[in-house]
Design a protein around this motif. Structure first.
Motif, PDB file in Angstrom:
ATOM      1  N   THR A  46       0.816  -1.212   0.000  1.00  0.00           N
ATOM      2  CA  THR A  46       0.000   0.000   0.000  1.00  0.00           C
ATOM      3  C   THR A  46       0.848   1.259   0.000  1.00  0.00           C
ATOM      4  N   TYR A  47       1.900   1.262   0.822  1.00  0.00           N
ATOM      5  CA  TYR A  47       2.776   2.424   0.924  1.00  0.00           C
ATOM      6  C   TYR A  47       4.231   1.959   0.867  1.00  0.00           C
ATOM      7  N   GLY A  48       5.147   2.937   0.779  1.00  0.00           N
ATOM      8  CA  GLY A  48       6.555   2.614   0.838  1.00  0.00           C
ATOM      9  C   GLY A  48       7.313   2.836  -0.446  1.00  0.00           C
ATOM     10  N   LYS A  49       6.615   3.175  -1.524  1.00  0.00           N
ATOM     11  CA  LYS A  49       7.291   3.303  -2.814  1.00  0.00           C
ATOM     12  C   LYS A  49       7.693   4.743  -3.135  1.00  0.00           C
ATOM     13  N   LEU A  50       7.319   5.694  -2.268  1.00  0.00           N
ATOM     14  CA  LEU A  50       7.688   7.090  -2.492  1.00  0.00           C
ATOM     15  C   LEU A  50       8.748   7.507  -1.483  1.00  0.00           C
ATOM     16  N   PRO A  51       9.669   8.370  -1.866  1.00  0.00           N
ATOM     17  CA  PRO A  51      10.779   8.743  -0.970  1.00  0.00           C
ATOM     18  C   PRO A  51      10.320   9.346   0.358  1.00  0.00           C
ATOM     19  N   ASP A  52       9.188  10.069   0.350  1.00  0.00           N
ATOM     20  CA  ASP A  52       8.770  10.728   1.583  1.00  0.00           C
ATOM     21  C   ASP A  52       7.742   9.929   2.373  1.00  0.00           C
ATOM     22  N   ASP A  53       7.511   8.662   2.004  1.00  0.00           N
ATOM     23  CA  ASP A  53       6.661   7.798   2.836  1.00  0.00           C
ATOM     24  C   ASP A  53       7.319   7.598   4.204  1.00  0.00           C
ATOM     25  N   TYR A  54       6.509   7.515   5.228  1.00  0.00           N
ATOM     26  CA  TYR A  54       7.050   7.308   6.582  1.00  0.00           C
ATOM     27  C   TYR A  54       7.916   6.044   6.656  1.00  0.00           C
ATOM     28  N   SER A  55       7.555   5.049   5.867  1.00  0.00           N
ATOM     29  CA  SER A  55       8.337   3.808   5.911  1.00  0.00           C
ATOM     30  C   SER A  55       9.778   4.033   5.458  1.00  0.00           C
ATOM     31  N   ASN A  56      10.014   5.127   4.741  1.00  0.00           N
ATOM     32  CA  ASN A  56      11.367   5.478   4.323  1.00  0.00           C
ATOM     33  C   ASN A  56      11.977   6.580   5.185  1.00  0.00           C
ATOM     34  N   THR A  57      11.161   7.542   5.589  1.00  0.00           N
ATOM     35  CA  THR A  57      11.692   8.677   6.352  1.00  0.00           C
ATOM     36  C   THR A  57      11.696   8.430   7.857  1.00  0.00           C
ATOM     37  N   HIS A  58      10.696   7.709   8.349  1.00  0.00           N
ATOM     38  CA  HIS A  58      10.591   7.448   9.787  1.00  0.00           C
ATOM     39  C   HIS A  58      10.078   6.032  10.041  1.00  0.00           C
ATOM     40  N   PRO A  59      10.841   5.018   9.621  1.00  0.00           N
ATOM     41  CA  PRO A  59      10.371   3.643   9.834  1.00  0.00           C
ATOM     42  C   PRO A  59      10.193   3.310  11.313  1.00  0.00           C
ATOM     43  N   TRP A  61       8.632   4.961  13.414  1.00  0.00           N
ATOM     44  CA  TRP A  61       7.285   5.358  13.828  1.00  0.00           C
ATOM     45  C   TRP A  61       6.266   4.240  13.637  1.00  0.00           C
ATOM     46  N   LEU A  62       6.573   3.268  12.777  1.00  0.00           N
ATOM     47  CA  LEU A  62       5.573   2.299  12.332  1.00  0.00           C
ATOM     48  C   LEU A  62       5.573   1.037  13.174  1.00  0.00           C
ATOM     49  N   VAL A  63       4.386   0.504  13.370  1.00  0.00           N
ATOM     50  CA  VAL A  63       4.190  -0.743  14.098  1.00  0.00           C
ATOM     51  C   VAL A  63       3.510  -1.740  13.162  1.00  0.00           C
ATOM     52  N   ASN A  64       4.103  -2.916  12.998  1.00  0.00           N
ATOM     53  CA  ASN A  64       3.541  -3.957  12.151  1.00  0.00           C
ATOM     54  C   ASN A  64       2.590  -4.807  12.981  1.00  0.00           C
ATOM     55  N   CYS A  65       1.304  -4.668  12.717  1.00  0.00           N
ATOM     56  CA  CYS A  65       0.283  -5.454  13.422  1.00  0.00           C
ATOM     57  C   CYS A  65      -0.236  -6.532  12.484  1.00  0.00           C
ATOM     58  N   GLY A  66       0.614  -7.517  12.207  1.00  0.00           N
ATOM     59  CA  GLY A  66       0.207  -8.612  11.336  1.00  0.00           C
ATOM     60  C   GLY A  66      -0.028  -8.179   9.907  1.00  0.00           C
ATOM     61  N   GLY A  67       0.837  -7.316   9.378  1.00  0.00           N
ATOM     62  CA  GLY A  67       0.684  -6.826   8.018  1.00  0.00           C
ATOM     63  C   GLY A  67      -0.125  -5.561   7.915  1.00  0.00           C
ATOM     64  N   TYR A  68      -0.656  -5.112   9.042  1.00  0.00           N
ATOM     65  CA  TYR A  68      -1.433  -3.883   9.109  1.00  0.00           C
ATOM     66  C   TYR A  68      -0.598  -2.879   9.896  1.00  0.00           C
ATOM     67  N   TYR A  69      -0.198  -1.783   9.272  1.00  0.00           N
ATOM     68  CA  TYR A  69       0.733  -0.860   9.906  1.00  0.00           C
ATOM     69  C   TYR A  69       0.008   0.351  10.487  1.00  0.00           C
ATOM     70  N   ILE A  70       0.378   0.685  11.723  1.00  0.00           N
ATOM     71  CA  ILE A  70      -0.128   1.903  12.340  1.00  0.00           C
ATOM     72  C   ILE A  70       1.060   2.728  12.840  1.00  0.00           C
ATOM     73  N   GLU A  80       3.106  14.623  17.765  1.00  0.00           N
ATOM     74  CA  GLU A  80       3.409  15.936  17.199  1.00  0.00           C
ATOM     75  C   GLU A  80       3.101  15.970  15.707  1.00  0.00           C
ATOM     76  N   ARG A  81       3.386  14.854  15.016  1.00  0.00           N
ATOM     77  CA  ARG A  81       3.118  14.792  13.585  1.00  0.00           C
ATOM     78  C   ARG A  81       1.620  14.827  13.309  1.00  0.00           C
ATOM     79  N   ILE A  82       0.828  14.092  14.077  1.00  0.00           N
ATOM     80  CA  ILE A  82      -0.625  14.094  13.897  1.00  0.00           C
ATOM     81  C   ILE A  82      -1.166  15.502  14.090  1.00  0.00           C
ATOM     82  N   ALA A  83      -0.724  16.173  15.163  1.00  0.00           N
ATOM     83  CA  ALA A  83      -1.168  17.538  15.420  1.00  0.00           C
ATOM     84  C   ALA A  83      -0.752  18.470  14.287  1.00  0.00           C
TER      85      ALA A  83
END
Length: 420
Positions: A46-59, A61-70, A80-83
């Motif tokens: 779903t995500y990760g193919k763009l340079p500014d995706d969080y998976s590339n800039t801030h991995p 931050w991500l939690v893998n919940c069985g293939g579902y990332y939050i 702070e980012r959400i705000a």
């Protein structure tokens, strides 16, 4: 979004939210942006193919919940980012509200991704209480951000439909427990809606009560309880109702009528149980309702026959007195001089022989609608006269003035004497 350009990251030919706000405001309709604060992706693709995706800039931050990332709810950087995202949206668009969906911690994944943060906090709270506080802290930060950016933008959340049971949060806040269902969200996704009410972090709740009247999770009992809770904390509630069971059908069948009757009955319960002069309901999804023309026609003819003002947020009352100036007919439009910027206006057409009658302005019977601009289409009449009241972005309505620039005095709220 790929839905705008065909490929994620492309530049769309138009800004859909900007267009939506412009069209809605032209009709006097508020726009509340529905957002998911923590959801990131449903799969690796779903995500990760763009340079500014969080998976590339801030991995981190991500939690893998069985293939579902939050996004990790306990991380200060995530809050702070959400705000910051909310602030960016509120700053650049003239939205009237922000509302969060019911996803917080991911249900079913109680793994140890926040172990180090929990240990480092030195808290005496249990892990569950601490996680709920992480969510509460994010909600607080968003509320504070909205207030600092555009304080009139309302903030709501649409949590799961059942909260506040006797074995979860009802005793904490000294309220009667929810009479039906299971409060799975309290320890499943660490969502505590009553905390947001209790701390004044939100302006309204839109609990997702997707059940019918008389079902196991009886909508009647839920509507009564949520109205009681909203009244207890002096905040609004607009219960979300399920339209997904509506099906397109011919007028000769009964299925569409049945569903319209159910929705109409639920809306009436919300009105009957309301304690704050702020009755209202939400629909999910509007797409389902729009597929059934008979349903929309039924609601318009039998439930929502008159325009209505969005309920005033009484915790944002003001001592100001704002009146429109110099109402004139100009090129087929009624126009007036605004007393200040960033206002709305309630426009009435009242019988000429009733001008000055107590409460005549404030009745939906004579309300034509709401305008974000100081103008309204004009039709000359000897039987009726136009009256215009300033309506600020918090919902405060000020005394109206007529075409003859006569002030009609304080609008009087109608006191319901009988449910009919």
């Amino acid at each position: 979004s790929k839905y705008l350009t065909g490929t994620r990251g492309g530049v769309p030919k138009y800004d859909p939210l900007k267009v939506l706000v412009e069209y809605a405001h032209a009709k006097g309709i508020e726009v509340h942006a529905w957002m998911n604060p923590y959801r990131y992706s449903t799969s690796d693709d779903t995500y990760g193919k763009l340079p500014d995706d969080y998976s590339n800039t801030h991995p981190e931050w991500l939690v893998n919940c069985g293939g579902y990332y939050i996004l990790n709810p306990c991380m200060p950087e995530v809050k702070e980012r959400i705000a910051a995202v909310v602030a960016d949206l509120v700053k650049h668009y003239d939205v009237d509200g922000i509302i969060f969906d019911d996803y917080f911690y991911q249900s079913g994944y109680q793994n140890s991704y926040d172990d180090s943060y929990y240990t480092a906090s030195g808290t005496k709270l249990s892990r569950a209480d601490w996680r709920r506080e992480q969510v509460n802290d994010m909600v607080r930060m968003v509320r504070d951000t909205i207030r600092a950016t555009k304080p009139y933008v309302s903030f709501g959340i649409g949590p799961a439909g059942i909260a506040g049971k006797s074995n979860t949060s009802a005793p904490v806040y000294g309220v009667d427990p929810c009479p039906v269902g299971s409060d799975w969200q309290y320890n499943g996704i660490y969502s505590d809606p009553l905390a947001w009410y209790d701390r004044g972090l939100i302006d309204y709740m839109a609990p997702q009560c997707y059940w019918k009247i008389g079902a196991g999770n009886d909508y009647d009992q839920l509507s009564r309880w949520w109205s009681y809770i909203a009244g207890h904390f002096n905040r609004h509630v607009y219960i979300s109702q399920d339209l997904s069971n509506l099906v397109a059908s011919s007028a000769s069948t009964t299925s569409t009528t049945f569903h319209a009757d159910e929705t109409a009955a639920q809306m009436q319960l919300d009105r009957d149980y309301d304690l704050l002069g702020a009755p209202g309901s939400c629909w999910y999804s509007l797409k389902s309702g729009m597929k059934v023309s008979e349903f929309m026609r039924y609601i318009r003819n039998h439930v929502n026959q008159h325009p209505a003002l969005v309920p005033m947020m009484s915790w944002h009352r003001t001592d100001k007195q704002l009146f429109v100036e110099t109402i004139v007919d100009k090129s087929g439009k009624l126009t007036w001089t605004p007393p200040e910027d960033n206002l709305r206006y309630a426009v009435y057409s009242i019988p000429a022989d009733s001008v000055g009658y107590p409460g005549i302005v404030g009745s939906s019977r004579y309300l034509l609608g709401t305008s974000y601009m100081p103008e309204w289409p004009y039709q000359a009449s000897t039987k009726n006269t136009y009256a215009v009241a300033v309506l600020d972005r918090y919902g405060n309505e000020f005394p109206a003035r007529t075409q003859g620039n006569k002030t009609l005095g304080e609008s009087v709220a109608v006191q319901t004497m009988y449910p009919a």
